[in-house]
Scaffold this active site. Structure first.
Site, mmCIF file in Angstrom:
data_model
loop_
_atom_site.group_PDB
_atom_site.id
_atom_site.type_symbol
_atom_site.label_atom_id
_atom_site.label_comp_id
_atom_site.label_asym_id
_atom_site.label_seq_id
_atom_site.Cartn_x
_atom_site.Cartn_y
_atom_site.Cartn_z
ATOM 1 N N ARG A 152 0.839 -1.200 0.000
ATOM 2 C CA ARG A 152 0.000 0.000 0.000
ATOM 3 C C ARG A 152 0.876 1.254 0.000
ATOM 4 O O ARG A 152 2.084 1.192 0.200
ATOM 5 C CB ARG A 152 -0.917 -0.002 1.224
ATOM 6 C CG ARG A 152 -2.013 -1.050 1.182
ATOM 7 C CD ARG A 152 -2.788 -1.118 2.493
ATOM 8 N NE ARG A 152 -1.989 -1.687 3.577
ATOM 9 C CZ ARG A 152 -2.421 -1.856 4.818
ATOM 10 N NH1 ARG A 152 -3.649 -1.467 5.152
ATOM 11 N NH2 ARG A 152 -1.641 -2.390 5.739
ATOM 12 N N LYS A 204 1.504 2.055 7.269
ATOM 13 C CA LYS A 204 1.861 1.237 8.431
ATOM 14 C C LYS A 204 2.745 2.007 9.394
ATOM 15 O O LYS A 204 3.346 3.032 9.069
ATOM 16 C CB LYS A 204 2.569 -0.037 7.979
ATOM 17 C CG LYS A 204 1.637 -1.039 7.332
ATOM 18 C CD LYS A 204 0.416 -1.372 8.184
ATOM 19 C CE LYS A 204 0.752 -2.139 9.444
ATOM 20 N NZ LYS A 204 -0.450 -2.348 10.308
ATOM 21 N N TYR A 248 -1.225 4.614 10.549
ATOM 22 C CA TYR A 248 -1.582 3.636 11.578
ATOM 23 C C TYR A 248 -0.381 3.460 12.498
ATOM 24 O O TYR A 248 0.752 3.307 12.031
ATOM 25 C CB TYR A 248 -1.933 2.289 10.951
ATOM 26 C CG TYR A 248 -3.245 2.261 10.206
ATOM 27 C CD1 TYR A 248 -4.455 2.416 10.884
ATOM 28 C CD2 TYR A 248 -3.283 2.059 8.836
ATOM 29 C CE1 TYR A 248 -5.665 2.386 10.209
ATOM 30 C CE2 TYR A 248 -4.491 2.030 8.146
ATOM 31 C CZ TYR A 248 -5.675 2.193 8.840
ATOM 32 O OH TYR A 248 -6.871 2.159 8.168
ATOM 33 N N HIS A 303 -0.848 1.599 16.004
ATOM 34 C CA HIS A 303 -1.033 0.378 16.815
ATOM 35 C C HIS A 303 0.082 0.291 17.858
ATOM 36 O O HIS A 303 0.818 -0.695 17.949
ATOM 37 C CB HIS A 303 -1.046 -0.864 15.924
ATOM 38 C CG HIS A 303 -2.147 -0.859 14.909
ATOM 39 N ND1 HIS A 303 -3.480 -0.951 15.259
ATOM 40 C CD2 HIS A 303 -2.133 -0.755 13.556
ATOM 41 C CE1 HIS A 303 -4.226 -0.925 14.168
ATOM 42 N NE2 HIS A 303 -3.447 -0.795 13.128
ATOM 43 N N GLU A 343 -6.026 4.831 13.656
ATOM 44 C CA GLU A 343 -6.954 3.847 14.237
ATOM 45 C C GLU A 343 -7.747 4.346 15.426
ATOM 46 O O GLU A 343 -8.692 3.668 15.856
ATOM 47 C CB GLU A 343 -6.205 2.564 14.618
ATOM 48 C CG GLU A 343 -5.260 2.674 15.813
ATOM 49 C CD GLU A 343 -3.840 3.070 15.430
ATOM 50 O OE1 GLU A 343 -2.949 2.951 16.287
ATOM 51 O OE2 GLU A 343 -3.633 3.503 14.275
ATOM 52 N N LEU A 394 -11.926 -5.490 19.203
ATOM 53 C CA LEU A 394 -11.120 -4.265 19.232
ATOM 54 C C LEU A 394 -11.469 -3.437 20.454
ATOM 55 O O LEU A 394 -12.644 -3.196 20.734
ATOM 56 C CB LEU A 394 -11.383 -3.432 17.967
ATOM 57 C CG LEU A 394 -10.739 -2.039 17.945
ATOM 58 C CD1 LEU A 394 -9.219 -2.159 17.818
ATOM 59 C CD2 LEU A 394 -11.305 -1.193 16.829
ATOM 60 N N ILE A 429 -4.420 -8.980 15.712
ATOM 61 C CA ILE A 429 -2.981 -9.126 15.988
ATOM 62 C C ILE A 429 -2.251 -7.789 15.975
ATOM 63 O O ILE A 429 -1.232 -7.624 16.657
ATOM 64 C CB ILE A 429 -2.344 -10.129 14.985
ATOM 65 C CG1 ILE A 429 -0.952 -10.565 15.461
ATOM 66 C CG2 ILE A 429 -2.315 -9.561 13.575
ATOM 67 C CD1 ILE A 429 -0.943 -11.339 16.747
ATOM 68 N N ASP A 430 -2.753 -6.801 15.237
ATOM 69 C CA ASP A 430 -2.147 -5.464 15.267
ATOM 70 C C ASP A 430 -2.140 -4.876 16.672
ATOM 71 O O ASP A 430 -1.299 -4.033 16.997
ATOM 72 C CB ASP A 430 -2.904 -4.508 14.339
ATOM 73 C CG ASP A 430 -2.450 -4.615 12.893
ATOM 74 O OD1 ASP A 430 -1.265 -4.905 12.664
ATOM 75 O OD2 ASP A 430 -3.276 -4.405 11.984
ATOM 76 N N ALA A 437 -0.049 -9.323 10.432
ATOM 77 C CA ALA A 437 -0.367 -8.038 11.047
ATOM 78 C C ALA A 437 -0.749 -6.950 10.055
ATOM 79 O O ALA A 437 -1.201 -5.887 10.475
ATOM 80 C CB ALA A 437 0.819 -7.570 11.893
#
Length: 371
Positions: free
Chosen positions: A15, A75, A94, A96, A118, A240, A269-270, A299
């Site tokens: 991405r 990411k 993101y 995480h 997120e 979540l 898993i993130d 992930a």
């Protein structure tokens, strides 16, 4: 404002932070955009596509980060990327962060301001920048789970939808949010028998109204969850807690009682995973087996379908990128409490309460920064 889009470097992450259309929109509003060469190759967009949209193309990530005031990624930054960041610079991606103390240390040391996709909210209590990737991950969970169930991949050798005269697979989805809803939709579309477990009765009623008798729903008590999982062929973990580490719903001793060859797909898993035996894997080596149960714990699941994912993500992030670029992070966050909910790191401090708690760090109240 000068906006930078580096190429993603996480394992099999194709991405990119902005599509050419997103770049064109920013340039139209008077901003400068720099994109690392080949950043869009994974979604079928060339350097020329970005140049036609008005971006300048730079040879490496260091050049992009050095020039940009606002970094737009997908990411979480890897250690070498954290080392490039500087005080006063804004990172929008993101994160995480709760289960990732190494990344947290790198961001804190950099002195940058980091805003996490997120945890940004909307007026309905949703997570608008997480939702598109949750939709993708939920649908993918069934695809990858169906493949993992094949005998050659260590699974039971069960076809998800069965055939006439042979019953379909039993799919249990833990969590009825965006991921769970899309996983259930895909599984039912393939003919599986599907049960969704959740602790919100209003949410279970909504799912029942939408899907009717095709979908089974259940209250996610400890007993009901255990019984459902032990009889399942495929379990999707879709729980979540925004910003915080995922709760561990299935323990190791319970896993040992599942069917040998059954599959779990841990979409949480993130955020550390919702099964005690979960550990992050990659697209290059996506599964492992514990007590005879196949685990799929990649992930960055949406990275496998980067074109769909990137266009969906840019649709959601672009209004926020524009706000940050037009107003600066401080004014934009002060004006929009939903954007402010994403403020996670600033000048060496953790500014998201759940993240600070899970990392054992001091919490710096963002309200004081934005006053």
């Amino acid at each position: 404002m000068h906006i930078g889009v580096p190429k993603e470097i996480k394992n099999h992450e194709y991405r990119v932070g902005l599509t050419p259309a997103g770049v064109r929109e920013l340039v139209h509003h008077g901003h400068q955009v720099s994109v690392q060469t080949q950043a869009g190759a994974g979604i079928g967009c060339s350097d020329a596509d970005y140049q036609r949209a008005g971006a300048s193309v730079l040879p490496d990530a260091a050049s992009v980060v050095a020039q940009a005031e606002l970094i737009v990624k997908v990411k979480e930054p890897q250690p070498q990327e954290c080392a490039m960041l500087r005080p006063g610079q804004v990172l929008f991606t993101y994160l995480h962060l709760a289960p990732d103390p190494v990344q947290a240390e790198g961001l804190l040391k950099s002195g940058c301001t980091a805003i996490a996709y997120e945890t940004i909210t909307d007026a309905r209590g949703g997570l608008p920048l997480l939702a598109p990737m949750s939709e993708v991950a939920g649908r993918m969970a069934i695809q990858v789970g169906a493949v993992a169930l094949q005998k050659a991949n260590g699974g039971l050798g069960v076809l998800l939808g069965g055939v006439p005269g042979v019953p379909p697979a039993r799919v249990v989805v833990i969590g009825g949010g965006v991921v769970g809803t899309h996983a259930a939709r895909m599984a039912m579309g393939l003919g599986a028998e599907v049960l969704v477990l959740d602790r919100s009765l209003p949410r279970l009623r909504q799912l029942d109204e939408v899907f009717g008798g095709r979908l089974h729903t259940g209250y996610a008590s400890l007993d009901a969850t255990e019984q459902a999982v032990l009889g399942a062929d495929l379990v999707v973990g879709a729980v979540l807690v925004p910003g915080a580490s995922a709760p561990k719903l299935i323990r190791r001793e319970q896993l040992a009682s599942m069917k040998p060859g059954s599959v779990i797909v841990d979409v949480a898993i993130d955020q550390g995973g919702c099964f005690e035996t979960s550990r992050a894997t990659t697209h290059a080596d996506p599964t492992y087996v514990v007590d005879g149960v196949v685990h799929y714990c990649v992930a960055n699941m949406p990275g496998a379908v980067p074109r769909t994912s990137t266009y969906a993500l840019t649709n959601a992030t672009l209004p926020f990128v524009l706000a940050l670029a037009q107003q600066g992070w401080k004014v934009a966050c002060a004006a929009d409490p939903h954007l402010a909910a994403g403020l996670t790191v600033h000048a060496g401090a953790i500014t998201h309460e759940a993240v600070a708690r899970d990392l054992g760090q001091a919490f710096a109240d963002p309200k004081a920064l934005l006053a």
